[in-house]
Motif scaffolding. Structure first.
Motif, PDB file in Angstrom:
ATOM      1  N   PHE A   4       0.843  -1.193   0.000  1.00 46.94           N
ATOM      2  CA  PHE A   4       0.000   0.000   0.000  1.00 46.94           C
ATOM      3  C   PHE A   4       0.882   1.250   0.000  1.00 46.94           C
ATOM      4  O   PHE A   4       0.599   2.224  -0.716  1.00 46.94           O
ATOM      5  N   ALA A   5       1.957   1.234   0.781  1.00 43.66           N
ATOM      6  CA  ALA A   5       2.894   2.367   0.807  1.00 43.66           C
ATOM      7  C   ALA A   5       3.483   2.597  -0.582  1.00 43.66           C
ATOM      8  O   ALA A   5       3.581   3.742  -1.047  1.00 43.66           O
ATOM      9  N   ASP A   6       3.860   1.527  -1.264  1.00 41.88           N
ATOM     10  CA  ASP A   6       4.409   1.654  -2.614  1.00 41.88           C
ATOM     11  C   ASP A   6       3.364   2.205  -3.580  1.00 41.88           C
ATOM     12  O   ASP A   6       3.665   3.054  -4.419  1.00 41.88           O
ATOM     13  N   ALA A   7       2.138   1.735  -3.457  1.00 40.84           N
ATOM     14  CA  ALA A   7       1.071   2.173  -4.370  1.00 40.84           C
ATOM     15  C   ALA A   7       0.710   3.638  -4.170  1.00 40.84           C
ATOM     16  O   ALA A   7       0.357   4.327  -5.130  1.00 40.84           O
ATOM     17  N   THR A   8       0.803   4.122  -2.932  1.00 39.61           N
ATOM     18  CA  THR A   8       0.360   5.491  -2.630  1.00 39.61           C
ATOM     19  C   THR A   8       1.508   6.481  -2.444  1.00 39.61           C
ATOM     20  O   THR A   8       1.263   7.688  -2.382  1.00 39.61           O
ATOM     21  N   GLY A   9       2.719   5.974  -2.321  1.00 37.87           N
ATOM     22  CA  GLY A   9       3.860   6.849  -2.061  1.00 37.87           C
ATOM     23  C   GLY A   9       3.961   7.294  -0.612  1.00 37.87           C
ATOM     24  O   GLY A   9       4.780   8.142  -0.273  1.00 37.87           O
ATOM     25  N   ASP A  10       3.149   6.722   0.267  1.00 39.93           N
ATOM     26  CA  ASP A  10       3.157   7.086   1.690  1.00 39.93           C
ATOM     27  C   ASP A  10       4.034   6.090   2.443  1.00 39.93           C
ATOM     28  O   ASP A  10       3.568   5.053   2.906  1.00 39.93           O
ATOM     29  N   HIS A  11       5.321   6.430   2.554  1.00 32.45           N
ATOM     30  CA  HIS A  11       6.288   5.550   3.214  1.00 32.45           C
ATOM     31  C   HIS A  11       6.665   6.051   4.610  1.00 32.45           C
ATOM     32  O   HIS A  11       7.782   5.854   5.073  1.00 32.45           O
ATOM     33  N   GLN A  12       5.720   6.690   5.277  1.00 34.01           N
ATOM     34  CA  GLN A  12       5.975   7.181   6.626  1.00 34.01           C
ATOM     35  C   GLN A  12       6.476   6.024   7.493  1.00 34.01           C
ATOM     36  O   GLN A  12       5.931   4.912   7.457  1.00 34.01           O
ATOM     37  N   TRP A  13       7.487   6.293   8.296  1.00 28.88           N
ATOM     38  CA  TRP A  13       8.162   5.232   9.052  1.00 28.88           C
ATOM     39  C   TRP A  13       7.231   4.421   9.941  1.00 28.88           C
ATOM     40  O   TRP A  13       7.447   3.225  10.150  1.00 28.88           O
ATOM     41  N   ILE A  14       6.182   5.031  10.475  1.00 26.32           N
ATOM     42  CA  ILE A  14       5.286   4.323  11.391  1.00 26.32           C
ATOM     43  C   ILE A  14       4.561   3.163  10.682  1.00 26.32           C
ATOM     44  O   ILE A  14       4.074   2.235  11.327  1.00 26.32           O
ATOM     45  N   HIS A  15       4.550   3.206   9.358  1.00 34.79           N
ATOM     46  CA  HIS A  15       3.933   2.139   8.574  1.00 34.79           C
ATOM     47  C   HIS A  15       4.949   1.108   8.081  1.00 34.79           C
ATOM     48  O   HIS A  15       4.630  -0.082   8.016  1.00 34.79           O
ATOM     49  N   VAL A  16       6.160   1.554   7.726  1.00 33.08           N
ATOM     50  CA  VAL A  16       7.073   0.668   6.993  1.00 33.08           C
ATOM     51  C   VAL A  16       8.377   0.326   7.704  1.00 33.08           C
ATOM     52  O   VAL A  16       9.061  -0.620   7.306  1.00 33.08           O
ATOM     53  N   ASP A  17       8.742   1.052   8.736  1.00 27.54           N
ATOM     54  CA  ASP A  17      10.011   0.790   9.428  1.00 27.54           C
ATOM     55  C   ASP A  17       9.735  -0.017  10.698  1.00 27.54           C
ATOM     56  O   ASP A  17       9.483   0.532  11.777  1.00 27.54           O
ATOM     57  N   VAL A  18       9.811  -1.337  10.549  1.00 29.95           N
ATOM     58  CA  VAL A  18       9.440  -2.252  11.634  1.00 29.95           C
ATOM     59  C   VAL A  18      10.301  -2.023  12.873  1.00 29.95           C
ATOM     60  O   VAL A  18       9.776  -1.985  13.997  1.00 29.95           O
ATOM     61  N   GLU A  19      11.595  -1.846  12.709  1.00 27.94           N
ATOM     62  CA  GLU A  19      12.491  -1.676  13.865  1.00 27.94           C
ATOM     63  C   GLU A  19      12.231  -0.352  14.586  1.00 27.94           C
ATOM     64  O   GLU A  19      12.115  -0.323  15.808  1.00 27.94           O
ATOM     65  N   ARG A  20      12.136   0.717  13.851  1.00 29.03           N
ATOM     66  CA  ARG A  20      11.896   2.029  14.471  1.00 29.03           C
ATOM     67  C   ARG A  20      10.527   2.076  15.145  1.00 29.03           C
ATOM     68  O   ARG A  20      10.364   2.650  16.223  1.00 29.03           O
ATOM     69  N   ALA A  21       9.535   1.460  14.527  1.00 28.02           N
ATOM     70  CA  ALA A  21       8.169   1.488  15.060  1.00 28.02           C
ATOM     71  C   ALA A  21       8.034   0.731  16.384  1.00 28.02           C
ATOM     72  O   ALA A  21       7.109   0.990  17.147  1.00 28.02           O
ATOM     73  N   LYS A  22       8.965  -0.181  16.665  1.00 28.97           N
ATOM     74  CA  LYS A  22       8.926  -0.897  17.945  1.00 28.97           C
ATOM     75  C   LYS A  22       9.026   0.072  19.126  1.00 28.97           C
ATOM     76  O   LYS A  22       8.509  -0.205  20.199  1.00 28.97           O
ATOM     77  N   ASP A  23       9.705   1.207  18.911  1.00 26.98           N
ATOM     78  CA  ASP A  23       9.875   2.209  19.965  1.00 26.98           C
ATOM     79  C   ASP A  23       8.810   3.300  19.920  1.00 26.98           C
ATOM     80  O   ASP A  23       8.881   4.268  20.679  1.00 26.98           O
ATOM     81  N   SER A  24       7.823   3.158  19.042  1.00 23.84           N
ATOM     82  CA  SER A  24       6.749   4.152  18.938  1.00 23.84           C
ATOM     83  C   SER A  24       5.716   3.915  20.037  1.00 23.84           C
ATOM     84  O   SER A  24       5.737   2.871  20.702  1.00 23.84           O
ATOM     85  N   PRO A  25       4.793   4.842  20.219  1.00 25.73           N
ATOM     86  CA  PRO A  25       3.729   4.637  21.206  1.00 25.73           C
ATOM     87  C   PRO A  25       2.860   3.411  20.911  1.00 25.73           C
ATOM     88  O   PRO A  25       2.186   2.906  21.807  1.00 25.73           O
ATOM     89  N   PHE A  26       2.913   2.922  19.666  1.00 26.89           N
ATOM     90  CA  PHE A  26       2.083   1.779  19.287  1.00 26.89           C
ATOM     91  C   PHE A  26       2.805   0.447  19.467  1.00 26.89           C
ATOM     92  O   PHE A  26       2.182  -0.605  19.417  1.00 26.89           O
ATOM     93  N   GLY A  27       4.119   0.477  19.598  1.00 28.23           N
ATOM     94  CA  GLY A  27       4.895  -0.742  19.797  1.00 28.23           C
ATOM     95  C   GLY A  27       5.124  -1.540  18.524  1.00 28.23           C
ATOM     96  O   GLY A  27       5.612  -2.667  18.575  1.00 28.23           O
ATOM     97  N   GLY A  28       4.790  -0.977  17.401  1.00 25.29           N
ATOM     98  CA  GLY A  28       4.986  -1.650  16.116  1.00 25.29           C
ATOM     99  C   GLY A  28       4.388  -0.834  14.999  1.00 25.29           C
ATOM    100  O   GLY A  28       3.806   0.242  15.231  1.00 25.29           O
ATOM    101  N   THR A  29       4.535  -1.336  13.798  1.00 22.60           N
ATOM    102  CA  THR A  29       3.988  -0.621  12.646  1.00 22.60           C
ATOM    103  C   THR A  29       2.467  -0.689  12.648  1.00 22.60           C
ATOM    104  O   THR A  29       1.867  -1.625  13.181  1.00 22.60           O
ATOM    105  N   ILE A  30       1.868   0.342  12.048  1.00 25.84           N
ATOM    106  CA  ILE A  30       0.408   0.408  11.940  1.00 25.84           C
ATOM    107  C   ILE A  30       0.016   0.539  10.466  1.00 25.84           C
ATOM    108  O   ILE A  30       0.780   1.059   9.652  1.00 25.84           O
ATOM    109  N   ALA A  31      -1.170   0.074  10.162  1.00 30.53           N
ATOM    110  CA  ALA A  31      -1.704   0.189   8.812  1.00 30.53           C
ATOM    111  C   ALA A  31      -2.062   1.640   8.522  1.00 30.53           C
ATOM    112  O   ALA A  31      -2.446   2.394   9.427  1.00 30.53           O
ATOM    113  N   HIS A  32      -1.944   2.028   7.271  1.00 30.09           N
ATOM    114  CA  HIS A  32      -2.436   3.340   6.848  1.00 30.09           C
ATOM    115  C   HIS A  32      -3.943   3.362   7.079  1.00 30.09           C
ATOM    116  O   HIS A  32      -4.633   2.368   6.835  1.00 30.09           O
ATOM    117  N   GLY A  33      -4.468   4.504   7.499  1.00 30.16           N
ATOM    118  CA  GLY A  33      -5.917   4.620   7.631  1.00 30.16           C
ATOM    119  C   GLY A  33      -6.620   4.347   6.312  1.00 30.16           C
ATOM    120  O   GLY A  33      -7.648   3.666   6.261  1.00 30.16           O
TER     121      GLY A  33
END
Length: 150
Positions: free
Chosen positions: A34-63
């Motif tokens: 979906f990120a590739d199709a839309t060009g929305d590569h925000q880290w919270i969606h695609v960077d699995v390692e970085r997202a582990k330290d986010s408030p969500f504890g992992g990557t989240i789907a685009h709305g």
């Protein structure tokens, strides 16, 4: 799945719940595509390692990925078997009320909020509530408008 064979059948369902879809698992591969199709590569969606330290504890789907699943859910809930064409006319409102963690399962419940007869067909407003398995607050609430022509 509920089969709706005529306008009269649909009118009888106005204001009523149509049903609930099966569960769908959100995968990282799906989010990446979906990120590739839309060009929305925000880290919270695609960077699995970085997202582990986010408030969500992992990557989240685009709305909008969650919103784009409505046709999948709708096909599992009901079939409109009348009219010559069914057109997606738009969305009256969309609220992304809870993030969907990758690996979560989601499903939708559909309610036919309104059915309006038009000169060339019918306008249906269907409310979808997309829930996340094991989570009280839904991921998404949307009102989709469909035109059934002929």
């Amino acid at each position: 799945m509920q089969t709706i064979s005529s306008l009269d059948d649909l009118l009888a369902l106005e204001g009523k719940e149509a049903g609930t879809s099966d569960w769908v698992t959100i995968t990282q591969e799906q989010v990446d595509q979906f990120a590739d199709a839309t060009g929305d590569h925000q880290w919270i969606h695609v960077d699995v390692e970085r997202a582990k330290d986010s408030p969500f504890g992992g990557t989240i789907a685009h709305g909008f990925l969650t919103l784009s699943l409505i046709p999948v859910f709708a096909q599992q809930i009901f079939a409109l078997e009348f009219g010559e064409a069914k057109l997606n006319y738009g969305v009256d409102s969309v609220r992304f009320t809870n993030p969907v963690l990758v690996g979560s399962r989601v499903r939708a419940t559909a309610t036919f909020e309104s059915v309006k007869q038009l000169p060339k067909g019918v306008q249906i407003t269907t409310k979808y509530v997309v829930e996340i398995e094991g989570v009280e607050r839904p991921a998404l609430v949307a009102q989709q408008i469909t035109l059934v022509l002929g």
